[in-house]
Scaffold this motif. Structure first.
Motif, PDB file in Angstrom:
ATOM      1  N   ILE A   1       0.819  -1.221   0.000  1.00 64.04           N
ATOM      2  CA  ILE A   1       0.000   0.000   0.000  1.00 64.04           C
ATOM      3  C   ILE A   1       0.847   1.263   0.000  1.00 64.04           C
ATOM      4  N   GLY A   2       2.176   1.101   0.072  1.00 63.77           N
ATOM      5  CA  GLY A   2       3.061   2.261   0.022  1.00 63.77           C
ATOM      6  C   GLY A   2       3.045   3.082   1.286  1.00 63.77           C
ATOM      7  N   ALA A   3       2.889   2.434   2.444  1.00 62.69           N
ATOM      8  CA  ALA A   3       2.857   3.135   3.728  1.00 62.69           C
ATOM      9  C   ALA A   3       4.215   3.085   4.397  1.00 62.69           C
ATOM     10  N   ARG A   4       4.619   4.179   5.010  1.00 64.62           N
ATOM     11  CA  ARG A   4       5.896   4.252   5.731  1.00 64.62           C
ATOM     12  C   ARG A   4       5.871   3.416   6.997  1.00 64.62           C
ATOM     13  N   ASP A   5       4.716   3.376   7.661  1.00 68.65           N
ATOM     14  CA  ASP A   5       4.633   2.693   8.946  1.00 68.65           C
ATOM     15  C   ASP A   5       3.174   2.389   9.245  1.00 68.65           C
ATOM     16  N   ARG A   6       2.911   1.900  10.446  1.00 71.25           N
ATOM     17  CA  ARG A   6       1.563   1.482  10.817  1.00 71.25           C
ATOM     18  C   ARG A   6       0.591   2.660  10.875  1.00 71.25           C
ATOM     19  N   VAL A   7       1.088   3.826  11.272  1.00 69.33           N
ATOM     20  CA  VAL A   7       0.207   4.999  11.322  1.00 69.33           C
ATOM     21  C   VAL A   7      -0.352   5.305   9.936  1.00 69.33           C
ATOM     22  N   GLN A   8       0.524   5.321   8.936  1.00 72.25           N
ATOM     23  CA  GLN A   8       0.064   5.583   7.579  1.00 72.25           C
ATOM     24  C   GLN A   8      -0.826   4.466   7.058  1.00 72.25           C
ATOM     25  N   ALA A   9      -0.601   3.236   7.530  1.00 72.98           N
ATOM     26  CA  ALA A   9      -1.460   2.116   7.148  1.00 72.98           C
ATOM     27  C   ALA A   9      -2.870   2.305   7.693  1.00 72.98           C
ATOM     28  N   VAL A  10      -2.966   2.845   8.905  1.00 77.53           N
ATOM     29  CA  VAL A  10      -4.279   3.117   9.501  1.00 77.53           C
ATOM     30  C   VAL A  10      -5.040   4.149   8.657  1.00 77.53           C
ATOM     31  N   ILE A  11      -4.350   5.205   8.261  1.00 77.58           N
ATOM     32  CA  ILE A  11      -4.979   6.229   7.428  1.00 77.58           C
ATOM     33  C   ILE A  11      -5.474   5.619   6.128  1.00 77.58           C
ATOM     34  N   PHE A  12      -4.644   4.787   5.503  1.00 81.05           N
ATOM     35  CA  PHE A  12      -5.024   4.140   4.250  1.00 81.05           C
ATOM     36  C   PHE A  12      -6.289   3.308   4.443  1.00 81.05           C
ATOM     37  N   ALA A  13      -6.356   2.543   5.526  1.00 84.68           N
ATOM     38  CA  ALA A  13      -7.506   1.670   5.775  1.00 84.68           C
ATOM     39  C   ALA A  13      -8.800   2.471   5.891  1.00 84.68           C
ATOM     40  N   TYR A  14      -8.720   3.638   6.542  1.00 84.59           N
ATOM     41  CA  TYR A  14      -9.900   4.484   6.645  1.00 84.59           C
ATOM     42  C   TYR A  14     -10.207   5.170   5.319  1.00 84.59           C
ATOM     43  N   ASP A  15      -9.175   5.577   4.614  1.00 84.25           N
ATOM     44  CA  ASP A  15      -9.369   6.239   3.320  1.00 84.25           C
ATOM     45  C   ASP A  15     -10.158   5.359   2.349  1.00 84.25           C
ATOM     46  N   VAL A  16      -9.823   4.073   2.293  1.00 81.81           N
ATOM     47  CA  VAL A  16     -10.438   3.176   1.312  1.00 81.81           C
ATOM     48  C   VAL A  16     -11.721   2.545   1.826  1.00 81.81           C
ATOM     49  N   GLY A  17     -12.112   2.873   3.065  1.00 82.46           N
ATOM     50  CA  GLY A  17     -13.365   2.357   3.589  1.00 82.46           C
ATOM     51  C   GLY A  17     -13.278   0.944   4.126  1.00 82.46           C
ATOM     52  N   LEU A  18     -12.042   0.437   4.330  1.00 85.14           N
ATOM     53  CA  LEU A  18     -11.903  -0.910   4.869  1.00 85.14           C
ATOM     54  C   LEU A  18     -12.416  -0.980   6.299  1.00 85.14           C
ATOM     55  N   VAL A  19     -12.250   0.123   7.026  1.00 86.66           N
ATOM     56  CA  VAL A  19     -12.818   0.261   8.371  1.00 86.66           C
ATOM     57  C   VAL A  19     -13.491   1.617   8.474  1.00 86.66           C
ATOM     58  N   ARG A  20     -14.388   1.747   9.420  1.00 83.13           N
ATOM     59  CA  ARG A  20     -15.144   2.983   9.614  1.00 83.13           C
ATOM     60  C   ARG A  20     -15.010   3.459  11.038  1.00 83.13           C
ATOM     61  N   PRO A  21     -15.134   4.779  11.271  1.00 86.02           N
ATOM     62  CA  PRO A  21     -15.123   5.274  12.649  1.00 86.02           C
ATOM     63  C   PRO A  21     -16.246   4.650  13.460  1.00 86.02           C
ATOM     64  N   VAL A  22     -15.964   4.387  14.727  1.00 87.42           N
ATOM     65  CA  VAL A  22     -16.995   3.827  15.606  1.00 87.42           C
ATOM     66  C   VAL A  22     -18.002   4.900  15.960  1.00 87.42           C
TER      67      VAL A  22
END
Length: 218
Positions: free
Chosen positions: A197-218
């Protein structure tokens, strides 16, 4: 030896950080900066492993400084310190490429451990703080960036599961337990996910997951 650049406009705060870090056998403070512009210049000059970055400073703030440091493509990683766990500036720092966040009232051991983790390429946001930051942050997310759907499609089903767990703030140990995997296997999955996904670290991976709708805010 982990090298650290301290960035804070308060002299007493910088002194406290320096005393703590220089007491560690595996750390050395390579310099200090009082504002963002100076932080950018000194990062380019000193190339520290970790930049300990305050957010609110006169002139160029810590968010803009983080953006410049990350976009330079250098080796230095940024650990942002915030006064409040829901500081609105912290959301912008996620986009700027910060590798993690700690509160200024964190215990000394937590700060030292956080710096070591960031230097090693990990993120240092606790699960609870991750959820708070991301839940508030995602209410302001723009549309998906070009190429995100393709990168998501490149993930295997297991890699999607791991990314979802990372976005939930789970540690590698928690992911291993819940997905019935060895922790070493989880680490391999996380590394592949970050690469795909081209993420530098886990923080950027979290942003990506929310960006693509894989997870949603509670």
């Amino acid at each position: 030896m982990t090298t650290v650049l301290i960035v804070d406009d308060q002299a007493l705060q910088r002194l406290g950080f320096r005393m703590l870090l220089e007491a560690q056998p595996d750390m050395t403070v390579t310099g200090e900066a009082t504002h963002g512009g100076e932080a950018v210049r000194k990062t380019a000059e000193l190339r520290p492993d970790v930049v300990l970055m305050d957010v609110r400073m006169p002139g160029m703030d810590g968010i803009e400084a983080t953006r410049h440091i990350v976009e330079s493509g250098g080796r230095s990683r940024v650990l942002v310190l915030t006064t409040f766990d829901l500081d609105e500036y912290a959301y912008d720092a996620l986009r700027a490429g910060a590798s993690g966040f700690l509160l200024k009232d964190a215990l000394p051991d937590e700060l030292v451990a956080g710096i070591r983790a960031v230097a090693a390429g990990d993120s240092v946001i606790s699960p609870g703080l991750t959820r708070k930051l991301i839940d508030a942050f995602t209410s302001h997310l723009p549309g998906r960036a070009p190429g995100q759907e393709r990168r998501l499609a490149d993930l295997t089903e297991r890699e999607r599961e791991v990314l979802t767990a990372v976005a939930a703030g789970w540690t590698n140990a928690e992911i291993a337990e819940n997905l019935c995997l060895a922790e070493s296997t989880v680490k391999s999955h996380v590394s592949r996910v970050l690469a795909k996904i081209g993420a530098r670290d886990r923080v950027q991976a979290v942003i990506f997951a929310y960006d693509v709708g894989l997870v949603r805010p509670v």
